[in-house]
Design a protein around this motif. Sequence first.
Motif, short mmCIF file in Angstrom:
data_model
loop_
_atom_site.label_atom_id
_atom_site.label_comp_id
_atom_site.label_asym_id
_atom_site.label_seq_id
_atom_site.Cartn_x
_atom_site.Cartn_y
_atom_site.Cartn_z
N TYR A 101 -7.39 -11.31 29.14
CA TYR A 101 -6.67 -12.53 28.54
C TYR A 101 -5.19 -12.41 28.80
N PHE A 102 -4.40 -11.53 28.76
CA PHE A 102 -2.91 -11.48 29.15
C PHE A 102 -2.88 -11.74 30.69
N ILE A 103 -3.54 -11.26 31.59
CA ILE A 103 -3.34 -11.31 33.07
C ILE A 103 -3.75 -12.87 33.32
N LYS A 104 -4.91 -13.36 32.66
CA LYS A 104 -5.25 -15.01 32.94
C LYS A 104 -4.33 -15.69 32.38
N ASP A 105 -3.67 -15.47 31.20
CA ASP A 105 -2.69 -16.17 30.45
C ASP A 105 -1.29 -16.08 31.31
N LYS A 106 -1.08 -15.35 32.19
CA LYS A 106 0.05 -15.12 32.88
C LYS A 106 1.34 -14.52 32.03
N SER A 107 1.07 -13.87 31.07
CA SER A 107 1.72 -13.36 30.03
C SER A 107 2.39 -12.05 30.78
N LEU A 108 1.66 -11.50 31.54
CA LEU A 108 1.99 -10.05 32.37
C LEU A 108 2.81 -10.46 33.45
N SER A 109 3.92 -9.85 33.78
CA SER A 109 4.60 -10.18 35.29
C SER A 109 3.89 -9.16 36.26
N LYS A 110 4.12 -9.40 37.47
CA LYS A 110 3.82 -8.48 38.62
C LYS A 110 4.20 -7.04 38.06
N ASN A 111 5.43 -7.12 37.65
CA ASN A 111 5.91 -5.72 37.41
C ASN A 111 5.19 -4.99 36.32
N ILE A 113 2.27 -5.69 35.63
CA ILE A 113 0.86 -5.36 36.00
C ILE A 113 0.80 -3.92 36.72
N GLU A 114 1.97 -3.89 37.66
CA GLU A 114 2.05 -2.47 38.45
C GLU A 114 2.40 -1.33 37.62
N GLU A 115 2.92 -1.52 36.37
CA GLU A 115 3.21 -0.56 35.52
C GLU A 115 2.02 -0.09 34.91
N LEU A 116 0.99 -1.09 34.60
CA LEU A 116 -0.33 -0.61 33.98
C LEU A 116 -1.21 0.00 34.95
N LYS A 117 -0.97 -0.36 36.14
CA LYS A 117 -2.08 0.12 37.22
C LYS A 117 -1.54 1.61 37.40
N LYS A 118 -0.36 1.87 37.21
CA LYS A 118 0.14 3.38 37.36
C LYS A 118 -0.21 4.09 36.22
N LEU A 119 -0.25 3.39 34.93
CA LEU A 119 -0.68 4.13 33.99
C LEU A 119 -2.13 4.47 33.81
N LEU A 120 -2.96 3.52 34.32
CA LEU A 120 -4.21 3.78 34.66
C LEU A 120 -4.82 5.00 35.51
N ASP A 121 -3.84 4.64 36.65
CA ASP A 121 -4.14 5.82 37.52
C ASP A 121 -3.71 7.27 37.08
N GLU A 122 -2.78 7.21 36.08
CA GLU A 122 -2.22 8.67 35.77
C GLU A 122 -3.46 9.12 34.65
N GLY A 123 -4.05 7.96 33.89
CA GLY A 123 -5.21 8.49 32.91
C GLY A 123 -6.16 8.95 33.69
N ALA A 124 -6.43 8.18 34.89
CA ALA A 124 -7.99 8.69 35.48
C ALA A 124 -7.68 10.10 36.12
N GLN A 125 -6.39 10.56 36.52
CA GLN A 125 -6.17 11.69 36.84
C GLN A 125 -6.34 12.86 35.86
N ASP A 126 -6.07 12.29 34.46
CA ASP A 126 -6.14 13.45 33.51
C ASP A 126 -7.64 13.74 33.05
N ASP A 127 -8.66 13.06 33.71
CA ASP A 127 -10.10 13.28 33.08
C ASP A 127 -10.62 14.41 33.90
#
Length: 127
Positions: A101-111, A113-127
Motif C-alpha cells: 500500500y505505502f509503495i503504491k501510494d508513493k508514501s515511501l521515498s526511494k531512500n 525503500i532503500e532503508e527497508l531493503k537494507k533492513l530486510l537483508d539484515e533480517g534475512a541474514q539473522d535467520d
Amino acid sequence: MKNTLPKISDSELEVMKIIWETNPIKAKQINELLSKEKDWTEQTIKTLINRLLKKEAISFKKEGRTYLYSPLISEKDYINKESRSFLQKFYDGSLNAMFSYFIKDKSLSKNDIEELKKLLDEGAQDD
C-alpha cells in the motif's frame, strides 16, 4: 511487567512516554514536561495519571509527601501490541499488504525503500 496490556488513550500515551523515558518520576516533573508540549492543566494530567494507575499501566511509590511513578508495562511490549493491532485492523495482519500500500501510494521515498531493503537483508541474514 503485566501479561495483558491495557488499552491506553492517545492522551494517556503522552504521559506514558514520559514515564517510560524517566522513571521513577514525580507528578510535578510530568506536569513540567507536558506543559511544555500541551496546554493541559495540572488537573488534566492528574486525571490521566489516575487513569493509568487504574488500568495498572503504572505504579507509584510514596516517599514522604511525594509520589514516584514507574511503568508496569514496557514500551517495547506496548509498541508490539499496538503495531500488531494496527496491522490486523487495516491490513488483515499482512506486512506485505501494508508495504505494498505505502509503495503504491508513493508514501515511501526511494531512500525509505532503500532503508527497508537494507533492513530486510539484515533480517534475512539473522535467520
